[in-house]
Motif scaffolding. Structure first.
Motif, short mmCIF file in Angstrom:
data_model
loop_
_atom_site.label_atom_id
_atom_site.label_comp_id
_atom_site.label_asym_id
_atom_site.label_seq_id
_atom_site.Cartn_x
_atom_site.Cartn_y
_atom_site.Cartn_z
N ALA A 36 0.83 -1.21 0.00
CA ALA A 36 0.00 0.00 0.00
C ALA A 36 0.87 1.26 0.00
O ALA A 36 0.59 2.22 -0.72
CB ALA A 36 -0.93 -0.01 1.22
N TYR A 37 1.94 1.27 0.82
CA TYR A 37 2.84 2.42 0.85
C TYR A 37 3.54 2.57 -0.50
O TYR A 37 3.73 3.69 -0.99
CB TYR A 37 3.86 2.24 1.97
CG TYR A 37 4.75 3.45 2.19
CD1 TYR A 37 4.38 4.45 3.07
CD2 TYR A 37 5.95 3.59 1.51
CE1 TYR A 37 5.18 5.57 3.27
CE2 TYR A 37 6.76 4.70 1.69
CZ TYR A 37 6.37 5.68 2.58
OH TYR A 37 7.17 6.77 2.77
N ALA A 38 3.95 1.44 -1.09
CA ALA A 38 4.65 1.49 -2.38
C ALA A 38 3.74 2.05 -3.48
O ALA A 38 4.19 2.77 -4.36
CB ALA A 38 5.15 0.10 -2.76
N GLN A 39 2.45 1.71 -3.43
CA GLN A 39 1.53 2.23 -4.44
C GLN A 39 1.34 3.73 -4.30
O GLN A 39 1.14 4.44 -5.28
CB GLN A 39 0.18 1.51 -4.32
CG GLN A 39 0.23 0.05 -4.76
CD GLN A 39 -1.10 -0.66 -4.56
OE1 GLN A 39 -2.07 -0.06 -4.13
NE2 GLN A 39 -1.12 -1.94 -4.87
N ALA A 40 1.40 4.23 -3.07
CA ALA A 40 1.24 5.67 -2.84
C ALA A 40 2.54 6.43 -3.10
O ALA A 40 2.52 7.65 -3.23
CB ALA A 40 0.77 5.93 -1.41
N ASN A 41 3.68 5.74 -3.17
CA ASN A 41 5.00 6.36 -3.41
C ASN A 41 5.67 5.57 -4.52
O ASN A 41 6.21 4.48 -4.29
CB ASN A 41 5.85 6.34 -2.14
CG ASN A 41 5.25 7.15 -1.02
OD1 ASN A 41 5.51 8.33 -0.86
ND2 ASN A 41 4.40 6.50 -0.21
#
Length: 746
Positions: A524-529
């Protein structure tokens, strides 16, 4: 039976026949209306399915451009294969509506062209064809095509929804009329029965005969009424099913949908509207303006009251993808909305309300912003790396000759002082170039497993005299082993730069906090960054209690030469160097700041690969020797300077300007003990390739590389290749002497 009764009876029978004929005709129409309603609902669903397929294809293409993951490519190909059949199926269902079919046929080549553009972009990304990608992006064709396709699909949906409304109303009217006719038929039958019963008193024989005939007619009519009633129930059930399908589709839409009356009061809203906008039935949109600041798509220009979507659509305007940015006074996150609006009109053409559709583009806009920022920083980095080579060549000559001047002017202090000023300026230029190379991720890192907690403890000791007594330094270090695979000297420089920025943000004193933790950045963090790879990291956070940064400063903080300090008090290269070091090390960096409360910069560093290595032992200053050094350098000034320096150290020298000239000398039998070559040389052969060719001719040859710009010839994944020795330009005489002895193995 008297003539008047016969006339009445005949008229009644005629009316009954007319009612029966009308009933049969209306039954046929009722069936036709129900079939039209079902077909319209099916077309609406297929238009919605086609829209979803196109969005999925575009999302997969964008995901592949950002992450280069084969899963996105597979998804794109799968979805793309389904779109053409979906278009063909939809055209078959629209063959009875020439206008809608023509609009769909005009939309089909646009959609297929958009898919071709996306596929071409993915192919260029796979081939790393940056020129092709730039050329494709410069046309801006993909975005406009998708806007046109989505606009046409919206018009198709609007047309079908209008047809559905018209056909549903027609079906209901037909059912009502059919029921009335059946009731009228029953009443006529009852009237005829009454007349026959009265006539039975006059003629028993005639009554019995008439009664038998009437009973047969009654039974036939009752059967007809029962049949018509059954058909009506079935039609009503089908209509109810169609309504349920539309309601399910309405409730499951990801976009927020509001139906408002002409006063702006919400009459109908789907769950997405309640989640996204907090709007429910009964809410008046006009009263919500005071709860938020609303801006145009630029995020700067306020949206006037008469420009609000609800006001515009109630004036009769129709619009697509109207951009609007909402900043709630409650402190909730800013929303970037794309809005479409259509007025609703009554039978006289007057506006009775409107339909508004809201798409939350907050996440996609943030991803686009991050991608743009990353591309901008990459472009600056490429420009920086391109000029570093020539600058470092010139600085090598300036620094080396100035060093000789300083030594040779011992008896002339005034001139020596001037030479020292030149030498200091050259050193500052060299530092500047190194900082730019750090930002461009072109510095040759020498990473090893470093115990972060021990390194931070040592750095904190170094910071105390640097920051002054007004800054309180605290450390919160997670217990246990905490190793990271990084270049320790670059880590020290990075923390020092962040600490100095923190000190400047706390002019009246404050607290500097250094923290370490093991963290895992999930999908989820990777998709947002977009630049993050999911997995474990060692997190180092540097926090201050200073003035904080506004969002505009945060967005540009990593750009080289960007600074908010006064002229002469900052170069603007501190955070850009930290950014380059973290990215080149395979990590991630994030700024969290609030004006008036302070700033936290978090470095997510790659975890260690083994046991932390001990610090290397310093090597004493080396002297010269008597060996022969083969110098390959394309810059004439640098080549002359290097050979002079080597000769002053006692070495014999052989020089060549490129790889071809060097190989010709070696093939002619030239003897030497060490090949000293620049990495970047002309003639189609790099220094690494030259060394490989020389090694084929003379196995075991010793090689020392030099460069003012690190390309992929000897550095991969941010670190020097194993067994490679590099002397970075610009360098001093003692550095040259030390590396020559080390390369010779002396």
């Amino acid at each position: 039976m008297i003539p008047s009764q016969r006339v009445i009876l005949g008229a009644g029978l005629a009316v009954l026949l007319l009612i029966t004929a009308a009933s049969i005709g209306l039954d046929v129409k009722s069936r036709s209306d129900a079939a039209q309603v079902n077909r319209t609902v099916e077309v609406l669903k297929k238009v919605s399915d086609l829209r979803i397929l196109l969005r999925r294809a575009e999302s997969a293409a964008r995901g592949y451009e950002i992450y280069r993951s084969s899963s996105f490519n597979d998804e794109f190909q799968t979805v793309r294969a389904r779109i053409a059949p979906a278009l063909a199926d939809l055209k078959r269902n629209m063959r009875d509506n020439p206008d809608q079919l023509a609009l769909l046929e005009s939309t089909e080549p646009l959609a297929l062209r958009r898919l071709d553009i996306a596929a071409e972009a993915m192919r260029l990304r796979t081939a790393n064809d940056s020129d092709g990608i730039a050329a494709l992006q410069s046309k801006g064709e993909g975005r406009s095509l998708m806007d046109m396709v989505m606009g046409n699909l919206d018009r198709l949906s609007s047309g079908e929804e209008r047809l559905l409304n018209e056909r549903s109303q027609a079906s209901r009217r037909t059912g009502t009329v059919l029921l009335g006719i059946d009731v009228a038929g029953a009443l006529v039958i009852l009237l005829l029965v009454v007349m026959v019963m009265r006539e039975s008193q006059r003629a028993t024989v005639q009554l019995q005969s008439s009664l038998d005939q009437t009973q047969a007619a009654k039974e036939a009519l009752e059967a007809a009424v029962a049949e018509r009633t059954e058909h009506l129930v079935i039609a009503h059930d089908e209509l109810r099913l169609s309504v349920n399908v539309l309601q399910s589709t309405f409730r499951s839409m990801a976009e927020a949908v509001l139906v408002i009356d002409k006063e702006g009061t919400v009459l109908l809203s789907n769950p997405a509207a309640e989640r996204m906008l907090l709007h429910r039935a009964g809410t008046n949109l006009g009263n919500l303006r005071a709860l938020s600041d609303v801006f145009h798509g630029d995020g700067v220009t306020p949206l006037k009251s008469d420009e609000l979507p609800s006001v515009r659509v109630l004036r009769g305007e129709e619009f697509e993808d109207l951009e609007m940015i909402v900043r709630p006074h409650s402190g909730n996150g800013t929303r970037h909305l794309m809005i479409s609006g259509r007025p609703m009109r009554d039978g006289q053409g007057n506006i009775s309300g409107a339909v508004l559709v809201y798409h939350d583009a907050t996440a996609s806009r943030e991803t686009e912003r991050q991608l743009y920022q990353s591309q901008k920083l990459d472009s600056i980095g490429k420009l920086t790396g391109g000029v570093a080579h020539d600058f470092n060549n010139m600085l090598t000559v300036i620094s080396g000759n100035t060093e000789t001047l300083v030594t040779g002017l011992k008896d002339q202090p005034e001139l020596q002082r001037t030479a020292r000023l030149i030498d200091d300026a050259a050193a500052r230029c060299a530092d500047l170039i190194q900082h730019l190379l750090a930002f461009a991720r072109k510095q040759p890192l020498q990473p090893r497993d470093v115990e972060i907690n021990a390194a931070i403890t040592d750095i904190a000791k170094l910071l105390r005299p640097t920051l002054g007594e007004q800054i309180q330094i605290e450390t919160v270090l997670e217990k246990g082993p905490m190793t990271s695979h990084i270049d320790p000297s670059r880590l020290t420089n990075a923390v020092l730069n962040m600490a100095i920025n923190a000190r400047d943000a706390m002019p009246n004193g404050g607290k500097l906090l250094l923290e370490t933790h093991h963290v895992v950045l999930d999908e989820a963090y990777a998709q947002a960054n977009a630049d993050v790879t999911p997995g474990p990291y060692v997190m180092l956070a540097v926090s201050d209690t200073g003035t904080g940064m506004p969002q505009s400063v945060q967005d540009n903080a990593f750009e080289p030469f960007f600074t908010t300090k006064e002229i002469g008090k900052g170069s603007g290269l501190g955070l850009s160097m930290v950014y380059g070091f973290v990215k080149q090390s395979g990590g991630h960096i994030k700024i969290y700041s609030e004006e008036g409360h302070g700033t936290t910069i978090k470095l997510y560093l790659p975890p260690g690969q083994g046991i932390a290595e001990a610090a290397g032992v310093s090597v004493p200053q080396a002297e010269g020797g008597a060996e022969t050094i083969f110098v390959v350098e394309d810059d004439n000034l640098v080549r002359t300077f290097v050979t002079a320096q080597l000769q002053s150290l006692g070495y014999k020298t052989v020089a060549a300007a490129d790889g071809k000239a060097a190989l010709e000398l070696i093939d002619a039998g030239q003897a030497f003990d060490l090949l000293f070559t620049d990495v970047v040389i002309p003639g189609g052969m790099s220094g690494r390739e030259l060394a490989d060719e020389v090694a084929r001719r003379r196995p075991g040859v010793k090689v020392l590389y030099t460069s003012g710009y690190t390309d992929n010839a000897i550095v991969h994944h941010g670190k020097l290749d194993d067994g490679v020795m590099l002397l970075t330009k610009p360098y001093r005489r003692n550095q040259l002497a030390e590396m020559i002895r080390k390369a010779l193995g002396a």
